[in-house]
Design a protein around this motif. Structure first.
Motif, PDB file in Angstrom:
ATOM      1  N   VAL A  20       0.874  -1.179   0.000  1.00  0.00           N
ATOM      2  CA  VAL A  20       0.000   0.000   0.000  1.00  0.00           C
ATOM      3  C   VAL A  20       0.913   1.231   0.000  1.00  0.00           C
ATOM      4  O   VAL A  20       1.681   1.432   0.928  1.00  0.00           O
ATOM      5  CB  VAL A  20      -0.915  -0.002   1.242  1.00  0.00           C
ATOM      6  N   ARG A  21       0.846   2.037  -1.044  1.00  0.00           N
ATOM      7  CA  ARG A  21       1.807   3.127  -1.216  1.00  0.00           C
ATOM      8  C   ARG A  21       1.316   4.453  -0.647  1.00  0.00           C
ATOM      9  O   ARG A  21       2.073   5.397  -0.536  1.00  0.00           O
ATOM     10  CB  ARG A  21       2.170   3.307  -2.704  1.00  0.00           C
ATOM     11  N   TYR A  22       0.038   4.557  -0.309  1.00  0.00           N
ATOM     12  CA  TYR A  22      -0.447   5.796   0.321  1.00  0.00           C
ATOM     13  C   TYR A  22      -1.719   5.520   1.103  1.00  0.00           C
ATOM     14  O   TYR A  22      -2.514   4.664   0.732  1.00  0.00           O
ATOM     15  CB  TYR A  22      -0.703   6.890  -0.725  1.00  0.00           C
ATOM     16  N   VAL A  23      -1.841   6.218   2.212  1.00  0.00           N
ATOM     17  CA  VAL A  23      -3.077   6.197   2.979  1.00  0.00           C
ATOM     18  C   VAL A  23      -3.486   7.654   3.180  1.00  0.00           C
ATOM     19  O   VAL A  23      -2.727   8.450   3.749  1.00  0.00           O
ATOM     20  CB  VAL A  23      -2.910   5.511   4.350  1.00  0.00           C
ATOM     21  N   ILE A  24      -4.649   7.993   2.656  1.00  0.00           N
ATOM     22  CA  ILE A  24      -5.133   9.367   2.764  1.00  0.00           C
ATOM     23  C   ILE A  24      -6.299   9.383   3.749  1.00  0.00           C
ATOM     24  O   ILE A  24      -7.179   8.531   3.675  1.00  0.00           O
ATOM     25  CB  ILE A  24      -5.645   9.869   1.395  1.00  0.00           C
ATOM     26  N   HIS A  25      -6.296  10.319   4.651  1.00  0.00           N
ATOM     27  CA  HIS A  25      -7.458  10.512   5.521  1.00  0.00           C
ATOM     28  C   HIS A  25      -8.192  11.779   5.100  1.00  0.00           C
ATOM     29  O   HIS A  25      -7.610  12.855   5.133  1.00  0.00           O
ATOM     30  CB  HIS A  25      -7.027  10.656   6.977  1.00  0.00           C
TER      31      HIS A  25
END
Ligand code: ADP
Ligand code: ZN
Length: 620
Positions: free
Chosen positions: A295-300
């Protein structure tokens, strides 16, 4: 077999991650242990490698059926004999596993706790030469943990039934209380406690006020074209809406939330894992039991209610140790919502919950190194002056020049108002608002009234939060009134300068962010990488396992950089062990050989990726 030898033979790894060797040594020497490592720290290997090296059957207790299956698939792809028993299986499948146990051919057996403690399972395992018990997600045993599972409590009986067999507990949850509880509840003896650093150096943290959701999200997605990522939203409605909007702009996203039809939901999850969709837009219902390592990004899109939650959710990025982005878009509306939520809840824990929420707000609005803030929140020291991987330390943020004077104006106003008002109110006084409350309090006659009249109220609000995060101000009591903080006096005397941010700086952030991304791909042929990725997708689909189980991203990157031409060259690549070389070596070498480097590659449309994949599949 030696540990390192096993690591290389089965996993294609050259060295231990921090704390792994120590943890593995406990397993080999029968010493009870509690191992606390962050997500992605490599906890599974701590018991898997020793299970391969020593005689007998290792029992792994794991609470989630989906995780069990993934782990077993992953072990088998690496040539290790493993199985699981849980309620999703048929009677026949159970019988086959039992036979394998009797034959002594299994190295690891995964079991759900409720099944393990059944009398007949215990009796059966007593005949099976059990070498040790590994208890995954061990915080589930503690009521203090965030995920208490009563069935974990009965694990204590293992001590009685298997005297002399060591117990090893693994968790990513850090608090002292939980750790102590694990030891007590499991009845561990002279156990070794191994606690790793909670910092995740490969994660790049940013926090930005949400002003244009679509534009902000799009910017992150553009930097991660065709890479996997998660976007967390705070409501089901927001999930559906955002996913649709993004798809309308050519991104490949799917929604996931508890209000959906379960079948559709698991289809979407499957698509994400198999990489036929890039981005999952989800509520926090998504993530438990998902082990996807690339998983290359986690955006909130919205602020979580605590840093524990944020740590856990953002921690799903970059488990493979490659760089990943964690971007948090927050608004003060989120704060108000959580606050109301706490006020409606039970009175018992209110003060605690407020403190937790305040720490979360400080993280968002603050201008302290994000790595440092997180690590210190979890009770560890963070030494580096500049982490090199957050918006604060890399100077992405736009700092105002006259921060000392602005800070003094704000603090004086707080003092003159008698330290009895909140942030919103203070901002109004400084703005010179005609608000009724300000006038009836006579605060329009304060010398600080209108001192920042040329600034927008939201900017003044931000500065106040930034002063709080740096201990110049504090928030007190149930109403969060502002008062002078520990360093307030120094600032008023002009001895220090706070760091305050200019607002609306998203443009200047962009160019700086891109630089870091580039270095991460040094020498990697991106087009070839994409082709290898398609091949991985096809092989994974054929085998019915998640894509990352075939090969990790790091392996694909190295293949796309080194372009090996022989099996021996390929075996030297990170993540290629004996079994995977035998199973997939030829296919990947052929793909590299057939690659001529003239592919258009950079195509933007989702369809072209799918086409490439099917063309590849058709070619064999
Ligand atoms: P955790 O359970 O602590 O979240 P995992 O056990 O899932 O972490 O490991 C995360 C990733 O790191 C996995 O892909 C694993 O194969 C990889 N990994 C673990 N140990 C090593 C190592 N010594 N060298 C390279 N990669 C490793
Ligand atoms: Zn930093």
């Amino acid at each position: 077999m030696e540990l390192l030898e096993a690591l290389n033979k089965h996993w294609g790894y050259e060295q231990f991650r921090p704390n792994q060797q120590e943890a593995m040594t406990c397993v080999l020497s029968n010493r009870d242990s509690v191992v606390v490592l962050p997500t992605g720290g490599g906890k599974s290997l701590c018991y898997q490698a020793p299970a391969v090296c020593r005689a007998g059957l290792a029992i792994v207790i794991s609470p989630l059926i989906s995780l069990m299956k993934d782990q077993v698939d992953s072990l088998r792809t690496s040539g290790i004999s493993a199985a699981f028993i849980n309620s999703s299986q048929t009677h026949d499948e159970h019988r086959r596993v039992a036979e394998a146990v009797r034959e002594g051919s299994l190295r690891l057996l995964y079991i759900a706790p409720e099944r393990l403690v059944q009398a007949r399972t215990i009796e059966f395992l007593k005949t099976a030469n059990v070498s040790f018990f590994a208890i995954d997600e061990a915080h589930c045993i503690s009521e203090w943990g965030h995920d208490f599972r009563p069935e974990y409590r009965s694990l204590k009986m293992l001590r009685k039934h298997f005297p002399g067999v060591a117990l090893h507990a693994y968790t990513a949850t850090a608090t002292e209380q939980v750790r102590a509880d694990i030891i007590k509840q499991l009845g561990l003896k002279k156990s070794k406690m191994i606690v790793g650093s909670f910092d995740r150096p490969n994660l790049f943290y940013r926090a930005e006020r949400m002003d244009d959701r679509m534009a902000q999200v799009r910017e992150v997605l553009r930097r991660h074209k065709r890479e996997s990522g998660i976007i967390y939203c705070t409501s089901r409605k927001a999930v559906d809406e955002l996913s649709e909007l993004l798809n309308g702009q050519g991104f490949r996203t799917l929604p996931y939330h508890a209000g959906m039809d379960p079948e559709e939901r698991s289809r979407n999850q499957e698509a994400f894992i198999q990489e036929s969709c890039d981005t999952i837009v989800a509520t926090v219902a998504f993530g438990m039991g998902i082990d996807k390592s690339n998983v290359r990004y986690v955006i909130h899109c919205g602020m979580p209610k605590s840093l524990e939650n944020y740590q856990q959710e953002s921690g799903r990025a970059g488990r493979d140790s490659l760089d990943a982005d964690c971007v948090l878009f927050y608004s003060m509306g989120d704060y108000a919502r959580w606050k109301a939520n706490i006020e409606e809840g039970a009175a018992r824990n209110r003060e605690n919950s407020f403190a937790t929420l305040r720490a979360m707000v400080n993280y968002c609005t603050g201008v302290r190194c994000r790595h440092k803030s997180l690590v210190e929140y979890f009770g560890q020291k963070f030494e580096p002056e500049l982490c090199g991987a957050c918006d604060v330390c890399t100077g992405e943020l736009n700092i105002v020049d006259d921060a000392q004077v602005i800070g003094q104006k704000i603090l004086s106003s707080v003092v003159r108002q008698g330290q009895r008002y909140g942030g919103e109110y203070t901002a109004m006084v400084l703005k010179g608002s005609r608000d009724k409350r300000v006038r009836s309090n006579g605060h329009d006659r304060l010398t600080t009234y209108g001192l920042l009249e040329d600034q927008p109220v939201p900017t003044i609000r931000d500065w106040i939060e930034q002063l709080v995060s740096q201990d110049f101000l504090i928030r007190e009591g149930e109403y969060s009134v502002l008062a002078l903080g520990e360093r307030g006096g120094e600032l008023l005397r002009g001895e220090v300068t706070p760091t305050l941010l200019k607002s609306g700086d998203s443009q200047s952030r962009l160019s700086k962010q891109v630089t870091r991304q580039k270095t991460n791909w040094e020498g990697v042929d991106r087009d070839l990488f994409d082709e290898l990725r398609n091949l991985r997708h096809d092989l994974a689909t054929q085998a019915g396992v998640p894509a990352y189980i075939v090969f990790a991203d790091e392996t694909l990157r190295q293949l796309a950089a080194r372009k090996p031409t022989t099996l021996a060259e390929m075996r030297a690549v990170h993540g290629v062990g004996d079994k995977k070389l035998a199973d997939y070596g030829e296919a990947f070498l052929a793909c590299i050989e057939n690659y001529d480097g003239t592919a258009s590659g950079d195509s933007e449309t989702p369809d072209s990726t799918t086409d490439a994949a099917s063309a590849l599949a058709a070619n064999g």
